[in-house]
Design a protein around this motif. Structure first.
Motif, short mmCIF file in Angstrom:
data_model
loop_
_atom_site.label_atom_id
_atom_site.label_comp_id
_atom_site.label_asym_id
_atom_site.label_seq_id
_atom_site.Cartn_x
_atom_site.Cartn_y
_atom_site.Cartn_z
N MET A 77 0.84 -1.13 -0.04
CA MET A 77 -0.17 0.03 0.01
C MET A 77 0.86 1.09 -0.06
SD MET A 77 -3.10 0.94 2.78
CE MET A 77 -3.91 2.64 2.59
N VAL A 78 0.64 2.17 -0.97
CA VAL A 78 1.37 3.33 -1.05
C VAL A 78 0.75 4.49 0.00
CG1 VAL A 78 1.97 5.32 -2.73
CG2 VAL A 78 1.64 3.02 -3.41
N ARG A 79 2.01 5.06 0.66
CA ARG A 79 1.73 5.84 1.82
C ARG A 79 1.39 7.24 1.05
NH1 ARG A 79 6.05 6.00 6.35
NH2 ARG A 79 4.53 7.72 7.12
N GLY A 80 0.37 7.82 1.65
CA GLY A 80 0.14 9.21 1.03
C GLY A 80 1.30 10.31 1.42
N LYS A 81 1.31 11.24 0.60
CA LYS A 81 2.37 12.14 0.76
C LYS A 81 1.97 13.43 1.75
CE LYS A 81 5.35 15.51 -1.29
NZ LYS A 81 5.69 16.21 -2.58
N ILE A 82 2.58 13.45 2.88
CA ILE A 82 2.31 14.47 4.12
C ILE A 82 2.78 16.02 3.56
CG2 ILE A 82 2.38 14.91 6.38
CD1 ILE A 82 3.07 12.11 7.09
N GLN A 83 1.70 16.67 3.70
CA GLN A 83 2.10 18.11 3.63
C GLN A 83 2.87 18.65 4.70
OE1 GLN A 83 -1.40 20.41 2.47
NE2 GLN A 83 -1.92 19.34 0.51
N MET A 84 3.75 19.52 4.47
CA MET A 84 4.57 20.11 5.51
C MET A 84 4.12 21.32 5.97
SD MET A 84 7.69 18.64 6.17
CE MET A 84 6.55 17.13 6.02
N LYS A 85 3.23 21.18 6.95
CA LYS A 85 2.51 22.16 7.65
C LYS A 85 2.08 21.69 8.99
CE LYS A 85 -2.38 21.45 5.74
NZ LYS A 85 -3.62 22.07 5.09
N ARG A 86 1.58 22.79 9.89
CA ARG A 86 1.27 22.12 11.18
C ARG A 86 -0.11 21.13 11.19
NH1 ARG A 86 -2.21 24.10 15.32
NH2 ARG A 86 -1.19 23.92 17.47
N ILE A 87 -0.01 20.14 11.93
CA ILE A 87 -0.82 19.31 12.11
C ILE A 87 -2.07 19.87 13.07
CG2 ILE A 87 -1.84 16.90 12.65
CD1 ILE A 87 1.07 15.97 11.99
N GLU A 88 -3.35 20.17 12.61
CA GLU A 88 -4.37 20.64 13.36
C GLU A 88 -4.81 19.83 14.46
OE1 GLU A 88 -4.76 23.90 13.16
OE2 GLU A 88 -3.56 24.19 11.51
N ASN A 89 -5.19 18.39 14.17
CA ASN A 89 -5.70 17.73 15.06
C ASN A 89 -4.61 17.20 16.19
OD1 ASN A 89 -5.95 14.63 16.27
ND2 ASN A 89 -7.98 15.44 15.48
N GLU A 90 -5.09 17.55 17.45
CA GLU A 90 -3.86 17.50 18.47
C GLU A 90 -3.38 16.02 18.84
OE1 GLU A 90 -3.56 18.68 23.44
OE2 GLU A 90 -5.27 19.36 22.09
N SER A 91 -4.35 15.19 18.83
CA SER A 91 -3.99 13.95 18.84
C SER A 91 -3.10 13.12 17.85
CB SER A 91 -5.28 12.79 18.83
OG SER A 91 -6.33 13.11 20.10
N SER A 92 -3.29 13.64 16.53
CA SER A 92 -2.52 13.16 15.40
C SER A 92 -0.88 13.97 15.60
CB SER A 92 -3.20 13.48 14.08
OG SER A 92 -4.51 12.84 14.11
N ARG A 93 -1.16 15.17 16.01
CA ARG A 93 0.12 15.99 16.04
C ARG A 93 0.98 15.21 17.35
NH1 ARG A 93 -2.12 20.67 16.80
NH2 ARG A 93 -1.85 20.79 19.00
N GLN A 94 0.53 14.73 18.14
CA GLN A 94 1.21 14.12 19.34
C GLN A 94 1.77 12.75 18.94
OE1 GLN A 94 2.18 15.58 22.20
NE2 GLN A 94 3.13 13.75 22.69
#
Length: 214
Positions: free
Chosen positions: A1-18
């Motif tokens: 499965m190909v991983r999606g490209k993550i954009q270089m910007k602040r993750i808004e969701n706090e749980s995902s950011r942690q």
């Protein structure tokens, strides 16, 4: 499965950011350890979380590595400052040499204009100096004539203004206005012509009168 490209910007969701912080922090610490082992490098890594929690790794002693870093940064800053000072001094030396050469050229031109130190000049060089002086004299005379013309125009404008002011005051006092300066000049010119004609008509035409005794 190909991983999606993550954009270089602040993750808004706090749980995902942690979660992302924990994963990438561990990966970064692992890479720092691998770099120190594989390349025998002195590595120090400091990470502060969003809440200010400290995470660090050092391949030797963190304090010694930090002291070495601060000393290196200080030496680099001093070297940079010295380089900038040297470059500035070099620039000032070039400016001084240029100004000294310019002053010497001006002094030489001044001596030529004053006719000093011409003993070593050839005829051709003296002719060039003479041509330059003649050209300068023509420019000075042209500028002088231009200034005279401007003064004359100013005086004419002032004369016109004073005449208009005089006319206004005479009308206010019920007096007859005077002739314009141009009209007065015309009348003066005609009067001079009339006097010249009268002098001519008064001349005696014919034989001179015989005086007694001749």
């Amino acid at each position: 499965m190909v991983r999606g490209k993550i954009q270089m910007k602040r993750i808004e969701n706090e749980s995902s950011r942690q979660v992302t912080f924990s994963k990438r922090r561990n990966g970064l610490l692992k890479k720092a350890y691998e770099l120190s082992v594989l390349c025998d490098a002195e590595v120090a890594l400091i990470i502060f979380s969003q809440k200010g929690r400290l995470f660090q790794f050092s391949s030797s002693n963190m304090e010694n590595t930090m002291e070495k870093y601060l000393e290196h940064a200080k030496n680099k800053e001093t070297t940079t400052d010295n380089t900038e000072v040297q470059q500035h001094v070099q620039h000032l030396k070039h400016e001084t040499a240029f100004m000294a050469k310019k002053i010497e050229q001006l002094e030489s031109s001044k001596r030529k204009i004053l006719g000093q130190g011409l003993g070593t000049y050839s005829v051709e060089e003296l002719q060039d100096i003479e041509n330059q002086l003649e050209k300068s004299l023509k420019n000075i005379q042209a500028r002088k004539a231009e200034l005279y013309k401007e003064d004359v125009e100013k005086l004419k404008a002032k004369e016109k203004f004073l005449f208009e002011e005089n006319t206004r005051l005479r009308e206010k006092c019920g007096l007859k206005p005077r002739q314009t300066p141009e009209k007065q000049n015309e009348i003066t010119s005609c009067s001079q012509s009339s006097v010249s004609v009268e002098v001519v008509t008064d001349l005696f035409i014919g034989l001179p009168p015989i005086q007694n005794g001749y």
